[in-house]
Scaffold this motif. Structure first.
Motif, mmCIF file in Angstrom:
data_model
loop_
_atom_site.group_PDB
_atom_site.id
_atom_site.type_symbol
_atom_site.label_atom_id
_atom_site.label_comp_id
_atom_site.label_asym_id
_atom_site.label_seq_id
_atom_site.Cartn_x
_atom_site.Cartn_y
_atom_site.Cartn_z
ATOM 1 N N TYR A 234 40.228 7.619 51.887
ATOM 2 C CA TYR A 234 41.544 7.133 51.278
ATOM 3 C C TYR A 234 41.633 7.953 49.667
ATOM 4 C CZ TYR A 234 43.915 3.682 48.130
ATOM 5 O OH TYR A 234 44.692 3.116 47.144
ATOM 6 N N ASN A 235 40.702 8.023 48.938
ATOM 7 C CA ASN A 235 40.650 8.532 47.669
ATOM 8 C C ASN A 235 40.766 10.146 47.522
ATOM 9 O OD1 ASN A 235 41.353 6.824 45.575
ATOM 10 N ND2 ASN A 235 39.492 5.687 45.906
ATOM 11 N N TYR A 236 40.062 10.720 48.232
ATOM 12 C CA TYR A 236 39.882 12.089 48.181
ATOM 13 C C TYR A 236 39.455 13.143 49.390
ATOM 14 C CZ TYR A 236 39.316 16.468 45.446
ATOM 15 O OH TYR A 236 39.485 17.942 45.213
ATOM 16 N N GLY A 237 40.110 13.961 49.569
ATOM 17 C CA GLY A 237 39.453 15.023 50.509
ATOM 18 C C GLY A 237 40.037 16.390 50.393
ATOM 19 N N ASP A 238 39.489 17.008 49.353
ATOM 20 C CA ASP A 238 40.008 18.516 49.109
ATOM 21 C C ASP A 238 39.159 19.206 48.611
ATOM 22 O OD1 ASP A 238 42.017 20.282 48.538
ATOM 23 O OD2 ASP A 238 43.288 18.897 48.085
ATOM 24 N N ILE A 239 39.481 20.397 47.841
ATOM 25 C CA ILE A 239 38.511 21.414 47.391
ATOM 26 C C ILE A 239 37.505 21.005 46.491
ATOM 27 C CG2 ILE A 239 38.639 23.637 46.141
ATOM 28 C CD1 ILE A 239 41.387 24.011 47.280
ATOM 29 N N PHE A 240 36.359 21.299 46.286
ATOM 30 C CA PHE A 240 35.432 20.645 45.753
ATOM 31 C C PHE A 240 34.068 21.639 45.363
ATOM 32 C CE2 PHE A 240 31.517 17.663 45.521
ATOM 33 C CZ PHE A 240 31.783 17.184 44.229
ATOM 34 N N ASP A 241 33.812 21.989 44.231
ATOM 35 C CA ASP A 241 32.530 22.933 43.939
ATOM 36 C C ASP A 241 31.018 21.820 43.736
ATOM 37 O OD1 ASP A 241 34.425 25.029 44.007
ATOM 38 O OD2 ASP A 241 34.396 25.527 41.793
ATOM 39 N N ARG A 242 30.280 22.294 44.476
ATOM 40 C CA ARG A 242 29.036 21.373 44.452
ATOM 41 C C ARG A 242 27.839 22.156 45.042
ATOM 42 N NH1 ARG A 242 28.932 23.131 48.813
ATOM 43 N NH2 ARG A 242 29.169 22.158 50.875
ATOM 44 N N ALA A 243 26.656 21.332 44.817
ATOM 45 C CA ALA A 243 25.549 21.840 45.535
ATOM 46 C C ALA A 243 25.059 20.326 46.335
ATOM 47 C CB ALA A 243 24.607 22.073 44.332
ATOM 48 N N GLU A 244 24.772 20.528 47.471
ATOM 49 C CA GLU A 244 24.497 19.389 48.239
ATOM 50 C C GLU A 244 23.344 19.480 49.126
ATOM 51 O OE1 GLU A 244 28.056 17.331 50.260
ATOM 52 O OE2 GLU A 244 27.006 18.356 51.997
ATOM 53 N N LEU A 245 22.515 18.633 49.302
ATOM 54 C CA LEU A 245 21.275 18.626 50.144
ATOM 55 C C LEU A 245 21.570 17.389 51.116
ATOM 56 C CD1 LEU A 245 18.462 19.548 50.556
ATOM 57 C CD2 LEU A 245 17.599 17.760 49.367
ATOM 58 N N LYS A 246 21.275 17.843 52.471
ATOM 59 C CA LYS A 246 21.784 16.907 53.669
ATOM 60 C C LYS A 246 20.737 16.638 54.663
ATOM 61 C CE LYS A 246 25.409 15.807 56.894
ATOM 62 N NZ LYS A 246 26.767 16.307 57.533
ATOM 63 N N TYR A 247 20.386 15.665 55.178
ATOM 64 C CA TYR A 247 19.450 15.590 56.320
ATOM 65 C C TYR A 247 20.188 14.833 57.225
ATOM 66 C CZ TYR A 247 16.141 13.320 59.296
ATOM 67 O OH TYR A 247 15.422 13.120 60.503
ATOM 68 N N SER A 248 20.206 15.486 58.463
ATOM 69 C CA SER A 248 21.002 14.871 59.546
ATOM 70 C C SER A 248 20.256 14.932 60.800
ATOM 71 C CB SER A 248 22.219 15.963 59.782
ATOM 72 O OG SER A 248 23.122 15.266 60.828
ATOM 73 N N GLY A 249 19.872 13.583 61.071
ATOM 74 C CA GLY A 249 18.912 13.512 62.403
ATOM 75 C C GLY A 249 19.721 12.714 63.300
ATOM 76 N N ASP A 250 19.224 12.314 64.615
ATOM 77 C CA ASP A 250 19.861 11.723 65.643
ATOM 78 C C ASP A 250 20.446 10.403 65.378
ATOM 79 O OD1 ASP A 250 19.580 14.061 67.221
ATOM 80 O OD2 ASP A 250 17.634 13.311 68.192
ATOM 81 N N SER A 251 19.523 9.621 64.426
ATOM 82 C CA SER A 251 19.924 8.277 64.280
ATOM 83 C C SER A 251 20.175 8.008 62.688
ATOM 84 C CB SER A 251 18.830 7.411 64.757
ATOM 85 O OG SER A 251 17.537 7.680 64.163
ATOM 86 N N PHE A 252 19.818 9.007 61.799
ATOM 87 C CA PHE A 252 20.246 8.743 60.373
ATOM 88 C C PHE A 252 20.462 10.204 59.912
ATOM 89 C CE2 PHE A 252 18.329 8.686 56.211
ATOM 90 C CZ PHE A 252 18.666 7.595 55.602
ATOM 91 N N MET A 253 21.425 9.700 58.889
ATOM 92 C CA MET A 253 22.090 10.975 57.674
ATOM 93 C C MET A 253 21.895 10.462 56.408
ATOM 94 S SD MET A 253 24.821 11.905 56.149
ATOM 95 C CE MET A 253 26.144 11.162 56.619
ATOM 96 N N ALA A 254 21.519 11.335 55.755
ATOM 97 C CA ALA A 254 21.495 11.145 54.464
ATOM 98 C C ALA A 254 22.040 12.579 53.386
ATOM 99 C CB ALA A 254 20.255 10.715 53.749
#
Length: 443
Positions: free
Chosen positions: A217-237
């Motif tokens: 709803y609020n934002y979906g566009d260009i963004f400069d960042r550093a991001e760490l992501k864990y993506s498993g079969d049943s959980f994402m953080a």
């Protein structure tokens, strides 16, 4: 496809041969055959194995599954292929995508091959209309984006892209005169920890508050960042920090003493957690804290504090999906009532019911959806949004509906319409309904 034709094709695909003088494994391929060298090299590379391990049967028709099996084996040797050979294997993988999937080979595995560079892009022609809106002078606009994806090694991927941005046809060539093509994506993704962990640094073109499953709803566009992501079969953080690079926030662009100011560059730290269940169902929550003190020092009373939200996306039946999203924005307590009103927080509820799924790569697929939006005054913090709606989106209760139809491979038509829109609080007139239609092409 006849085997002789395929032999001519795979002659270009001999990417894994280890010895130019390997023995001929097929008794029915004479040494004076025009395809002899290619057949021997491909057999030695393990890409073909003949009919029974002894005969090649070069005049026999082969099935698409046999051709797909050869493509799969060629994919396994992508790291040894030349640029031309990789391009050919990419085309073959697209042609035999269904058969490869049935064989358990994901076409996306091509993206994981070292040295592979893949060029993609999309183009959009869009129409937007709202009665008495200043946007109507530029109802028709266009955007073109190009993407280059390159594998540096088995764990590292580099992505770079450029975009024209949105330009109205009524500009009469202004886009060319302004020379405002921008880099909307430039990032490095490093995958580690057995494939479940990804560190991404740089600019992305699709940062969405609420993650990939939220409504945006609020934002979906260009963004400069550093991001760490864990993506498993049943959980994402996900956890990250960065700054917004497109449009404004907390009131949008602002004119003060005849000078224009924008919140371009507002910083945010954010986190997302998501539980995943069978059949694509997901439940998640997210939190963003904002740092825009520089802007607040100039124009007191518009300072964002933090935002949090929760969503649930349920797939049920064969073709149905129900999405629900709640979001709350908080402002500092010294908020200026002339800018935001007397409240220091605002909430929004969004619900969407979808039937079907329009897939860009699959002609004649379609979906239809209906949504409900209920946003308090101040819930929309300005800037770009991942929603199809535009303009002032808070202090609003509205319904919407739309259809997406893929009329040809990588070509889709989308239409959206709001209805029953009304102001929630105050004596203002109800907003005019919004209409949007667009053609989207991927390549």
């Amino acid at each position: 496809m006849k085997s002789k034709v395929l032999a001519a094709l795979v002659a270009t695909m001999a990417v894994g041969a280890t010895c130019a003088f390997a023995a001929n494994p097929f008794v029915d391929v004479p040494s004076d055959s025009w395809a002899y060298k290619s057949v021997v090299e491909l057999a030695d590379a393990g890409i073909i194995q003949g009919v029974d391990g002894e005969h090649f049967q070069g005049q026999r028709n082969i099935t698409r599954y046999e051709a797909a099996e050869m493509v799969a084996k060629a994919m396994a040797h992508m790291d040894k292929a030349s640029v031309e050979q990789r391009a050919l294997i990419n085309k073959l993988a697209d042609e035999f995508a269904d058969e490869l999937n049935n064989l358990g080979v994901r076409v996306s595995a091509l993206e994981n091959r070292v040295g592979n560079v893949k060029l993609t892009g999309d183009a959009r022609v869009r129409y937007r209309y709202q009665k008495d809106s200043k946007e109507n002078d530029a109802s028709w606009d266009y955007r073109v984006r190009l993407r280059a994806n390159a594998m540096v090694n088995k764990n590292t991927k580099v992505t770079y892209g450029i975009s024209t941005g949105n330009h109205a046809f009524s500009d009469n060539g202004a886009a060319e005169d302004e020379n405002d093509i921008l880099s909307d994506i430039a990032k490095v993704d490093y995958n580690f920890g057995g494939g479940d962990w990804t560190l991404s640094v740089g600019r992305t073109d699709k940062y969405v508050i609420g993650g990939s499953k939220g409504y945006g709803y609020n934002y979906g566009d260009i963004f400069d960042r550093a991001e760490l992501k864990y993506s498993g079969d049943s959980f994402m953080a996900t956890a990250g920090y960065g700054k917004f690079k497109a449009a404004g926030l907390a009131g949008g662009d602002f004119t003060y003493k005849d000078k224009d100011y924008s919140l371009d560059g507002t910083k945010t730290a954010y986190g997302i957690i998501e539980g995943r269940f069978g059949n694509g169902t997901a439940i998640g929550g997210y939190y963003n804290t904002f740092d825009n003190d520089d802007y607040n020092a100039l124009v007191r009373g518009t300072e964002l504090d933090y935002l949090w939200g929760a969503y649930a996306s349920f797939n049920f039946g064969k073709d149905w999906n129900l999405l629900g999203n709640y979001e709350r924005v908080n402002y500092n307590s010294n908020i200026n009532s002339t800018v935001r009103g007397d409240e220091d927080s605002a909430t929004v509820w969004v619900g969407r019911l979808t039937y079907g799924k329009a897939v860009m790569a699959t002609p004649n697929t379609w979906d239809a959806w209906v949504e409900y939006l209920n946003a308090e005054d101040g819930a929309y913090i300005g800037g770009s949004t991942n929603s199809w709606r535009w303009g002032k989106l808070d202090n609003l209760e509205s319904w919407g509906a739309g259809i997406d139809y893929t009329f040809a491979k990588n070509a889709q038509f989308q239409v959206m319409q709001s209805f029953a829109s009304k102001v929630k609080d105050g004596d203002g007139s109800d907003p005019e309904e919004q209409t949007r239609a667009q053609f989207v092409f991927a390549f």
